[in-house]
Motif scaffolding. Structure first.
Motif, PDB file in Angstrom:
ATOM      1  N   UNK A 241     -18.372 -69.135  18.847  1.00 36.28           N
ATOM      2  CA  UNK A 241     -18.698 -68.316  17.678  1.00 36.28           C
ATOM      3  C   UNK A 241     -17.683 -68.462  16.649  1.00 36.28           C
ATOM      4  N   UNK A 242     -16.383 -68.645  17.193  1.00 34.73           N
ATOM      5  CA  UNK A 242     -15.246 -69.062  16.226  1.00 34.73           C
ATOM      6  C   UNK A 242     -15.774 -70.475  15.602  1.00 34.73           C
ATOM      7  N   UNK A 243     -16.406 -71.207  16.029  1.00 30.35           N
ATOM      8  CA  UNK A 243     -16.754 -72.559  15.429  1.00 30.35           C
ATOM      9  C   UNK A 243     -17.879 -72.263  14.441  1.00 30.35           C
ATOM     10  N   UNK A 244     -18.786 -71.488  14.696  1.00 28.11           N
ATOM     11  CA  UNK A 244     -20.080 -71.348  13.758  1.00 28.11           C
ATOM     12  C   UNK A 244     -19.439 -70.371  12.553  1.00 28.11           C
ATOM     13  N   UNK A 245     -18.500 -69.457  12.848  1.00 27.81           N
ATOM     14  CA  UNK A 245     -18.045 -68.502  11.491  1.00 27.81           C
ATOM     15  C   UNK A 245     -17.153 -69.677  10.815  1.00 27.81           C
ATOM     16  N   UNK A 246     -16.403 -70.465  11.428  1.00 33.24           N
ATOM     17  CA  UNK A 246     -15.618 -71.410  10.522  1.00 33.24           C
ATOM     18  C   UNK A 246     -16.775 -72.428   9.716  1.00 33.24           C
ATOM     19  N   UNK A 247     -17.616 -72.672  10.324  1.00 33.06           N
ATOM     20  CA  UNK A 247     -18.726 -73.495   9.647  1.00 33.06           C
ATOM     21  C   UNK A 247     -19.352 -72.787   8.727  1.00 33.06           C
ATOM     22  N   UNK A 248     -19.626 -71.503   8.748  1.00 34.41           N
ATOM     23  CA  UNK A 248     -20.436 -70.711   7.974  1.00 34.41           C
ATOM     24  C   UNK A 248     -19.628 -69.629   7.302  1.00 34.41           C
TER      25      UNK A 248
ATOM     26  N   UNK B 122     -27.945 -71.071  19.209  1.00 29.97           N
ATOM     27  CA  UNK B 122     -28.060 -72.325  19.027  1.00 29.97           C
ATOM     28  C   UNK B 122     -27.012 -73.124  19.970  1.00 29.97           C
ATOM     29  N   UNK B 123     -26.031 -72.276  20.875  1.00 31.21           N
ATOM     30  CA  UNK B 123     -25.213 -72.826  21.958  1.00 31.21           C
ATOM     31  C   UNK B 123     -25.374 -72.124  23.221  1.00 31.21           C
ATOM     32  N   UNK B 124     -26.607 -72.202  23.713  1.00 30.74           N
ATOM     33  CA  UNK B 124     -26.965 -71.322  25.073  1.00 30.74           C
ATOM     34  C   UNK B 124     -25.818 -72.031  26.049  1.00 30.74           C
ATOM     35  N   UNK B 125     -25.146 -71.127  26.693  1.00 32.69           N
ATOM     36  CA  UNK B 125     -24.212 -71.532  27.733  1.00 32.69           C
ATOM     37  C   UNK B 125     -24.687 -72.196  28.732  1.00 32.69           C
ATOM     38  N   UNK B 126     -25.942 -71.486  29.239  1.00 34.00           N
ATOM     39  CA  UNK B 126     -26.572 -72.080  30.489  1.00 34.00           C
ATOM     40  C   UNK B 126     -27.843 -72.770  30.018  1.00 34.00           C
ATOM     41  N   UNK B 127     -27.996 -74.171  30.271  1.00 39.06           N
ATOM     42  CA  UNK B 127     -28.989 -74.677  29.472  1.00 39.06           C
ATOM     43  C   UNK B 127     -30.136 -74.918  30.593  1.00 39.06           C
ATOM     44  N   UNK B 128     -30.154 -74.850  31.679  1.00 36.14           N
ATOM     45  CA  UNK B 128     -31.337 -74.798  32.421  1.00 36.14           C
ATOM     46  C   UNK B 128     -31.269 -73.640  33.721  1.00 36.14           C
TER      47      UNK B 128
ATOM     48  N   UNK C 148     -33.191 -72.721  28.044  1.00 34.92           N
ATOM     49  CA  UNK C 148     -32.918 -72.318  26.856  1.00 34.92           C
ATOM     50  C   UNK C 148     -32.659 -73.480  25.718  1.00 34.92           C
ATOM     51  N   UNK C 149     -32.298 -74.730  26.368  1.00 35.14           N
ATOM     52  CA  UNK C 149     -31.980 -75.832  25.410  1.00 35.14           C
ATOM     53  C   UNK C 149     -33.425 -76.183  25.048  1.00 35.14           C
ATOM     54  N   UNK C 150     -34.624 -76.022  25.560  1.00 38.77           N
ATOM     55  CA  UNK C 150     -35.682 -76.262  24.912  1.00 38.77           C
ATOM     56  C   UNK C 150     -36.261 -75.230  23.937  1.00 38.77           C
ATOM     57  N   UNK C 151     -36.222 -74.001  24.511  1.00 30.67           N
ATOM     58  CA  UNK C 151     -37.084 -72.789  23.988  1.00 30.67           C
ATOM     59  C   UNK C 151     -36.265 -72.305  22.919  1.00 30.67           C
ATOM     60  N   UNK C 152     -34.909 -72.332  22.800  1.00 29.51           N
ATOM     61  CA  UNK C 152     -34.249 -71.941  21.467  1.00 29.51           C
ATOM     62  C   UNK C 152     -34.471 -72.840  20.420  1.00 29.51           C
ATOM     63  N   UNK C 153     -34.878 -74.142  20.624  1.00 31.91           N
ATOM     64  CA  UNK C 153     -35.030 -75.018  19.505  1.00 31.91           C
ATOM     65  C   UNK C 153     -36.535 -75.360  19.199  1.00 31.91           C
TER      66      UNK C 153
END
Ligand code: HEM
Length: 487
Positions: A325-332, A373-379, A405-410
């Motif tokens: 979240x800190x990363x996304x806030x810095x990038x946005x 965009x960054x699901x912590x658990x991917x499967x 989540x790494x499929x369905x979120x995208x």
């Protein structure tokens, strides 16, 4: 040895040839499982399955690419172990909610030692139901309201640690290790009423052993045997137990849990945390009735196993979410500015509490989008307990049914411009358009993340408190690394 009168082979060479041929036939048979079922399957390396690609490309990337290639259902193999990847929200709904009684357990790639079968995340059937039922009251909103002061104490130390780092490195520093120490302090304090000072001591054993416990070794001989010869390893679980936590780290956490429990039993203060709930529910090992009839009570072993699981599950997941979240806030910077304005308007200088933190709409939108965009658990997987057909898809008993989540979120079918970070997707006006079975950062159904509320409180409270004092900027040394969690 004379082979069909064609050539002569020494006995040892014939034995090796016979063994290799058997392994090849076995692999060919195992790795054509989905083809035989009429299901598309990922192109994988003979024998190794998708193991090399997972290491090279990352599991999330690989799954998303194959979804684009093969569609909503395809098969894949880790070694010779088949996994059915399902990305159809309707089928996911059936598996996780509607027909949950047939998909209660997680599919285990490894042979779990008995100890771990007492932990809620790994327990099965009635044992799982009993443990989950006993532990769930820790995470009600009522209980969460009491967690605020514990969290605030950890946050005060976190601010001191950050102030020191800013003084030492005003041009920027890696926030990740500071966040991990902080989240370890939070879980020990909110779950066990214990201060372990993980933030202030860089060599803290809790951090060291938690890191070791969460670093899975994919080239351990037992694990390799399990994935290459799942039938043999599965038939003799006692001969091939997989300790996914190194022994010294497991011993450390067992000793720590025992001392937390002993301290609590001798304490006269009133506690309302996870540990208290477990201690109150304690029964003797000899009172453990058959799984089918027990609906309450935890044995010593169950208390210890669950204490460890909560320490591990509650530390890395929240640390990664805060870091992303800190990363996304810095990038946005626009989203950061908007969040700061809503904190000023809705909270100002007031003390942070469960209610004012959970009432902040924009904070919730930013957290939801970060986890999309960054699901912590991917499967996430479920094990089919019987043969079943769902919407035309035939699932065999024992099949590892995985949704990602790494499929369905995208998936473009469910999200416009899925690669764009846009908290507005979760605004009250847009939220209804989201398919609830295409968004699952905390999993779905009765076996979803038990710690979700605590995680939300912790992450939101941390970000709000940081933005009340600091601004987040990207530095030239920014390094992003991804981790892979599979459940
Ligand atoms: C942002 C942080 C977190 C994320 C993204 C997360 C995500 C998940 C996911 C995806 C699952 C699998 C759910 C399913 O199978 O449907 C899960 C399970 C679980 N999580 Fe979390 N989690 C987080 C924080 C926590 C915390 C703070 C705790 C403990 C205090 C926790 C404890 C657990 C446990 C014990 C399970 C297993 C539940 C069961 O099998 O009944 N998690 N989590």
């Amino acid at each position: 040895m004379d082979i069909l009168g064609l050539f002569d082979l020494p006995r040892w060479a014939a034995t090796i040839v016979f063994f290799l041929l058997t392994v090849c036939l076995y692999t060919w048979y195992k790795q054509s499982y989905f083809k035989r079922m009429g299901i598309k399957q990922r192109k994988t390396l003979f024998f190794l399955g998708d193991m090399v690609d997972i290491v090279k490309k990352g599991i999330g990337y690989l799954d998303l690419q194959d979804y684009k290639k093969y569609g909503k259902t395809f098969g894949t193999y880790t070694g010779n172990r088949p996994t059915l990847v399902i990305s159809d929200p309707e089928i996911i709904k059936q598996i996780t909610v509607k027909q949950f009684d047939k998909f209660t357990n997680r599919s285990q790639m490894i042979n779990l030692p008995e100890f771990w079968k007492s932990a809620v995340s790994l327990a099965e059937g009635h044992t799982w139901r009993n443990i989950r039922h006993t532990l769930s009251p820790t995470f009600t909103s009522g209980k969460m309201r009491h967690m605020g002061p514990y969290l605030q104490r950890c946050l005060d130390v976190f601010h001191e640690v950050l102030d020191k780092k800013i003084q030492e490195c005003p041009e920027g520093f890696d926030i990740d290790s500071a966040v991990r120490g902080y989240t370890m302090d939070v879980i020990c304090s909110t779950g066990f009423g214990t201060e372990v000072s993980a933030q202030t001591d860089p060599d803290n054993p809790f951090n060291k052993h938690a890191k070791a416990a969460l670093t899975f070794n994919p080239v351990s001989p037992t694990f390799l045997f399990l994935v290459f010869f799942p039938d043999i390893a599965g038939a003799f679980p006692k001969l091939f137990p997989t300790n996914f936590v190194p022994k010294d780290s497991l011993d450390f956490f067992i000793d720590a849990s025992k001392s937390f429990i002993a301290e609590r039993k001798n304490s006269s203060s009133k506690h309302r945390d996870l540990l208290q709930l477990m201690v109150n529910a304690q029964i003797g090992e000899d009172e453990k009735t058959p799984n089918e009839t027990r609906t309450q009570g935890l044995t010593d072993t169950e208390i210890i196993a669950n204490s460890i699981v909560f320490m591990l599950a509650g530390f890395d997941t929240t640390a990664s979410t805060i870091a992303w979240m800190l990363y996304e806030l810095a990038m946005n910077p626009d989203a950061q500015e908007k969040l700061i304005n809503s904190i000023d308007q809705e909270i100002g200088e007031s003390k942070l509490s469960y209610d004012n933190v959970f009432n902040m709409r924009y904070m919730d939108m930013v957290m939801s989008e970060t986890l999309r965009v960054h699901p912590i658990v991917q499967r996430i997987n479920r094990d089919a307990s019987e043969d079943i057909e769902i919407n035309g898809l035939k699932i065999k008993k024992g099949m590892d049914c995985t949704y990602c989540p790494s499929i369905l979120h995208f998936a473009e079918e469910y999200w416009d411009e899925p690669n764009k970070f846009d908290p507005e997707r979760f605004s009250p006006e847009n939220k209804d358009r989201i398919n609830e079975y295409a968004y699952m950062p905390f999993g779905l159904g009765p076996r979803n993340c038990i710690g979700m509320r605590l995680a939300q409180l912790e992450v939101k409270m941390t970000i709000i408190s940081l933005l009340q004092k600091y601004r987040i900027h990207k530095t030239d040394q920014l390094q992003v690394c991804t981790l892979c969690i599979v459940l």
